[in-house]
Design a protein around this motif. Structure first.
Motif, PDB file in Angstrom:
ATOM      1  N   GLY A 318       4.899   4.213  -9.400  1.00 51.35           N
ATOM      2  CA  GLY A 318       6.026   4.429 -10.297  1.00 51.35           C
ATOM      3  C   GLY A 318       7.080   3.348 -10.259  1.00 51.35           C
ATOM      4  O   GLY A 318       8.203   3.543 -10.720  1.00 51.35           O
ATOM      5  N   SER A 319       6.716   2.152  -9.723  1.00 47.96           N
ATOM      6  CA  SER A 319       7.694   1.083  -9.516  1.00 47.96           C
ATOM      7  C   SER A 319       7.138  -0.246 -10.000  1.00 47.96           C
ATOM      8  O   SER A 319       5.917  -0.405 -10.205  1.00 47.96           O
ATOM      9  CB  SER A 319       8.043   1.000  -8.026  1.00 47.96           C
ATOM     10  OG  SER A 319       8.762  -0.183  -7.732  1.00 47.96           O
ATOM     11  N   ASP A 320       8.031  -1.225 -10.183  1.00 47.68           N
ATOM     12  CA  ASP A 320       7.585  -2.581 -10.522  1.00 47.68           C
ATOM     13  C   ASP A 320       7.612  -3.499  -9.296  1.00 47.68           C
ATOM     14  O   ASP A 320       7.505  -4.724  -9.436  1.00 47.68           O
ATOM     15  CB  ASP A 320       8.439  -3.169 -11.643  1.00 47.68           C
ATOM     16  CG  ASP A 320       9.916  -3.279 -11.273  1.00 47.68           C
ATOM     17  OD1 ASP A 320      10.272  -2.969 -10.121  1.00 47.68           O
ATOM     18  OD2 ASP A 320      10.719  -3.670 -12.142  1.00 47.68           O
ATOM     19  N   LYS A 321       7.748  -2.913  -8.094  1.00 50.78           N
ATOM     20  CA  LYS A 321       7.759  -3.710  -6.867  1.00 50.78           C
ATOM     21  C   LYS A 321       6.338  -4.086  -6.471  1.00 50.78           C
ATOM     22  O   LYS A 321       5.478  -3.223  -6.279  1.00 50.78           O
ATOM     23  CB  LYS A 321       8.422  -2.933  -5.729  1.00 50.78           C
ATOM     24  CG  LYS A 321       8.528  -3.739  -4.442  1.00 50.78           C
ATOM     25  CD  LYS A 321       9.211  -2.955  -3.335  1.00 50.78           C
ATOM     26  CE  LYS A 321       9.284  -3.770  -2.055  1.00 50.78           C
ATOM     27  NZ  LYS A 321       9.913  -2.985  -0.943  1.00 50.78           N
ATOM     28  N   LEU A 322       6.102  -5.387  -6.351  1.00 49.29           N
ATOM     29  CA  LEU A 322       4.772  -5.879  -5.996  1.00 49.29           C
ATOM     30  C   LEU A 322       4.424  -5.523  -4.555  1.00 49.29           C
ATOM     31  O   LEU A 322       5.253  -5.642  -3.655  1.00 49.29           O
ATOM     32  CB  LEU A 322       4.710  -7.402  -6.159  1.00 49.29           C
ATOM     33  CG  LEU A 322       4.690  -7.934  -7.594  1.00 49.29           C
ATOM     34  CD1 LEU A 322       5.061  -9.410  -7.599  1.00 49.29           C
ATOM     35  CD2 LEU A 322       3.313  -7.724  -8.213  1.00 49.29           C
ATOM     36  N   LYS A 323       3.175  -5.111  -4.347  1.00 48.10           N
ATOM     37  CA  LYS A 323       2.702  -4.880  -2.984  1.00 48.10           C
ATOM     38  C   LYS A 323       2.250  -6.211  -2.377  1.00 48.10           C
ATOM     39  O   LYS A 323       1.819  -7.130  -3.078  1.00 48.10           O
ATOM     40  CB  LYS A 323       1.533  -3.893  -2.996  1.00 48.10           C
ATOM     41  CG  LYS A 323       1.947  -2.454  -3.285  1.00 48.10           C
ATOM     42  CD  LYS A 323       0.771  -1.506  -3.060  1.00 48.10           C
ATOM     43  CE  LYS A 323       1.222  -0.057  -3.194  1.00 48.10           C
ATOM     44  NZ  LYS A 323       0.127   0.905  -2.925  1.00 48.10           N
ATOM     45  N   LYS A 324       2.326  -6.286  -1.054  1.00 46.79           N
ATOM     46  CA  LYS A 324       1.951  -7.522  -0.359  1.00 46.79           C
ATOM     47  C   LYS A 324       0.486  -7.891  -0.597  1.00 46.79           C
ATOM     48  O   LYS A 324       0.123  -9.070  -0.561  1.00 46.79           O
ATOM     49  CB  LYS A 324       2.225  -7.380   1.136  1.00 46.79           C
ATOM     50  CG  LYS A 324       3.707  -7.327   1.491  1.00 46.79           C
ATOM     51  CD  LYS A 324       3.907  -7.243   2.990  1.00 46.79           C
ATOM     52  CE  LYS A 324       5.397  -7.214   3.334  1.00 46.79           C
ATOM     53  NZ  LYS A 324       5.619  -7.107   4.802  1.00 46.79           N
ATOM     54  N   GLU A 325      -0.348  -6.891  -0.831  1.00 52.49           N
ATOM     55  CA  GLU A 325      -1.765  -7.160  -1.068  1.00 52.49           C
ATOM     56  C   GLU A 325      -1.991  -7.981  -2.332  1.00 52.49           C
ATOM     57  O   GLU A 325      -3.073  -8.551  -2.527  1.00 52.49           O
ATOM     58  CB  GLU A 325      -2.546  -5.841  -1.196  1.00 52.49           C
ATOM     59  CG  GLU A 325      -2.474  -4.948   0.028  1.00 52.49           C
ATOM     60  CD  GLU A 325      -1.371  -3.916  -0.068  1.00 52.49           C
ATOM     61  OE1 GLU A 325      -1.679  -2.717  -0.077  1.00 52.49           O
ATOM     62  OE2 GLU A 325      -0.187  -4.323  -0.158  1.00 52.49           O
ATOM     63  N   SER A 326      -0.980  -8.040  -3.195  1.00 55.23           N
ATOM     64  CA  SER A 326      -1.111  -8.778  -4.458  1.00 55.23           C
ATOM     65  C   SER A 326      -0.898 -10.272  -4.287  1.00 55.23           C
ATOM     66  O   SER A 326      -1.299 -11.060  -5.148  1.00 55.23           O
ATOM     67  CB  SER A 326      -0.089  -8.247  -5.479  1.00 55.23           C
ATOM     68  OG  SER A 326      -0.176  -6.857  -5.624  1.00 55.23           O
ATOM     69  N   TYR A 327      -0.256 -10.670  -3.184  1.00 59.48           N
ATOM     70  CA  TYR A 327       0.200 -12.058  -3.060  1.00 59.48           C
ATOM     71  C   TYR A 327      -0.952 -13.063  -3.036  1.00 59.48           C
ATOM     72  O   TYR A 327      -0.833 -14.162  -3.588  1.00 59.48           O
ATOM     73  CB  TYR A 327       1.063 -12.233  -1.811  1.00 59.48           C
ATOM     74  CG  TYR A 327       2.367 -11.462  -1.842  1.00 59.48           C
ATOM     75  CD1 TYR A 327       2.896 -10.979  -3.039  1.00 59.48           C
ATOM     76  CD2 TYR A 327       3.078 -11.198  -0.672  1.00 59.48           C
ATOM     77  CE1 TYR A 327       4.085 -10.267  -3.076  1.00 59.48           C
ATOM     78  CE2 TYR A 327       4.276 -10.488  -0.694  1.00 59.48           C
ATOM     79  CZ  TYR A 327       4.769 -10.027  -1.895  1.00 59.48           C
ATOM     80  OH  TYR A 327       5.945  -9.322  -1.929  1.00 59.48           O
ATOM     81  N   ALA A 328      -2.069 -12.693  -2.391  1.00 58.24           N
ATOM     82  CA  ALA A 328      -3.188 -13.642  -2.284  1.00 58.24           C
ATOM     83  C   ALA A 328      -3.703 -14.024  -3.669  1.00 58.24           C
ATOM     84  O   ALA A 328      -3.919 -15.211  -3.963  1.00 58.24           O
ATOM     85  CB  ALA A 328      -4.307 -13.045  -1.444  1.00 58.24           C
TER      86      ALA A 328
END
Length: 418
Positions: A318-328
């Motif tokens: 429910g958020s637009d905050k990126l998860k760390k798993e997305s960074y790669a």
């Protein structure tokens, strides 16, 4: 009386003479002192000038060193042309896909032929720096026991060579053959790259690429690459196949990039081959740490075809905050955009159908903006290269009644702008 007067005169004369000598000595002493003062001053001025000259020399060297260091740094991050333009190249590839085949030969005994391979010649397991490696026999072809490889994959291995200097190596050659046939014979349609192992000659400083068959582009060319410095040591190879495209990285430096080399999509099986070495001369050619991973089509190719969508970019619920798993994934994509400044993107956010449709539309747009801002704020890309939109739940690619379908619908789409 006269005698006393005479003594007085003599005494006065003696005193005057002594005084004259004393004055003369004092004068000479003063002259010498003055000379020493002048000498010291000259020395001081000379020392000052010498120091200034040395400072200029060292400052010049320091400046040259800084320029050299700056140039070196520039070459590491890119390079600078004579016109001052910064030129950035991408020359590395680090596979991270699903492992399809892996062999470090730990299960094989020293002196045996490895169980996961086939050959028309022979070979054995040897020890190199405490690790096992597969030593190839000359005039041999080798193939790993794998299933048919997919359209997009990466092959990694280490090439171990020793005693490759001069004698007995004039006709030597090592390379890989790409084929659609799980066979040790030369395929009817195929391609290969290979190079001489004759370290004593400059002939090894080129890589020959060839393909053959009815529907291939008939490539036969020599590509310059300094293989000479890669012998008598361990060299890492990464071979990347994206359908018809072949890329080869040697110690993470790109050596080959041929977009249509595998034009008949014949890269489903790989043969290793070795020719011309002489066991009597203790020539050693071995492979170790072999791994094949399935890789997606490279990002740049997909963007040049118009774009793609991915579920690898994740957000908090429910958020637009990126998860760390997305960074790669985002970092890999940013590298493509940094390397090719002509690519402009429209970033589109999509959601599943859970919740209010209006809120989903707003959420999808803010998620697309979050991706754009990551490229701009974290990677320094120019804002003018991006647009962003939200489509909410309006364009599903799967059924929203299952968890798997919803996961596919929560995606980010990249469309290449003309």
């Amino acid at each position: 009386m006269k005698t006393k007067y005479l003594f007085t005169i003599i005494a006065l004369l003696s005193f005057s003479f002594s005084q004259a000598q004393l004055l003369d000595k004092l004068k000479k002493k003063a002259e010498r002192a003055a000379e020493r003062t002048v000498e010291k001053r000259v020395e001081k001025e000379t020392e000052k000038k010498t120091d200034e000259a040395l400072d200029e020399v060292f400052e010049e060297k320091s400046t040259k060193k800084e320029k050299k260091s700056s140039k070196k740094k520039s070459n590491e991050e890119g390079s600078t042309s004579n016109s001052g333009n910064e030129i950035v190249t991408g020359s590395s590839f680090f596979p991270n896909g699903q492992v399809l085949f892996s062999d470090n030969f730990k299960q094989d005994a020293y002196g045996d032929f490895p169980v996961n391979w086939n050959t028309n010649s022979g070979g054995e397991i040897i020890k190199v720096n405490g690790e096992k490696a597969f030593k190839l026999n000359p005039s041999g072809t080798y193939i790993a026991k794998t299933s048919k490889l997919p359209e997009n994959y990466a092959l990694e291995f280490d090439l171990v060579t020793e005693n490759l200097d001069y004698k007995g190596l004039s006709g030597s050659n090592f390379g890989l053959i790409f084929s659609n046939e799980s066979t040790l014979s030369k395929p009817k349609n195929g391609g290969k790259f290979g190079f001489s192992l004759w370290k004593g000659s400059n002939i090894c400083n080129q890589i020959n690429v060839q393909n053959w068959g009815k529907t291939n582009g008939k490539i036969d060319n020599n590509i310059p690459f300094k293989m000479q410095e890669k012998f008598n040591t361990t060299t890492h190879f990464t071979i990347v196949v994206n359908k018809t495209r072949l890329r080869v990285y040697i110690d993470n430096e790109k050596a080959i990039d041929l977009p249509s080399f595998l034009s008949n999509n014949f890269g489903n099986y790989i043969q290793f081959y070795l020719k011309g070495t002489d066991p009597k001369e203790k020539h050693i050619v071995a492979i170790s740490n072999v791994k094949i991973t399935e890789e997606g089509e490279d990002i740049r190719s997909m963007l040049l075809k118009g774009g793609f969508s991915t579920t690898k970019i994740l957000f908090d619920s429910g958020s637009d905050k990126l998860k760390k798993e997305s960074y790669a994934f985002l970092d890999k994509m940013a590298k493509v955009l940094q390397d090719d400044i002509t690519i402009r993107l429209n970033i589109i956010g999509h959601t599943d159908s859970d919740g209010d449709a209006v809120k989903n539309m707003t959420l999808s747009k803010s998620r697309a903006a979050a991706v754009m801002n990551y490229f701009i704020d974290s990677k320094g890309l120019n804002k003018s290269r991006f647009m962003y939109q939200g489509r909410g739940e309006n364009e599903p690619v799967a059924d929203n009644t299952s968890a798997e379908g919803k996961a596919q619908n929560r995606r980010v789409e990249f469309q290449t702008l003309k």
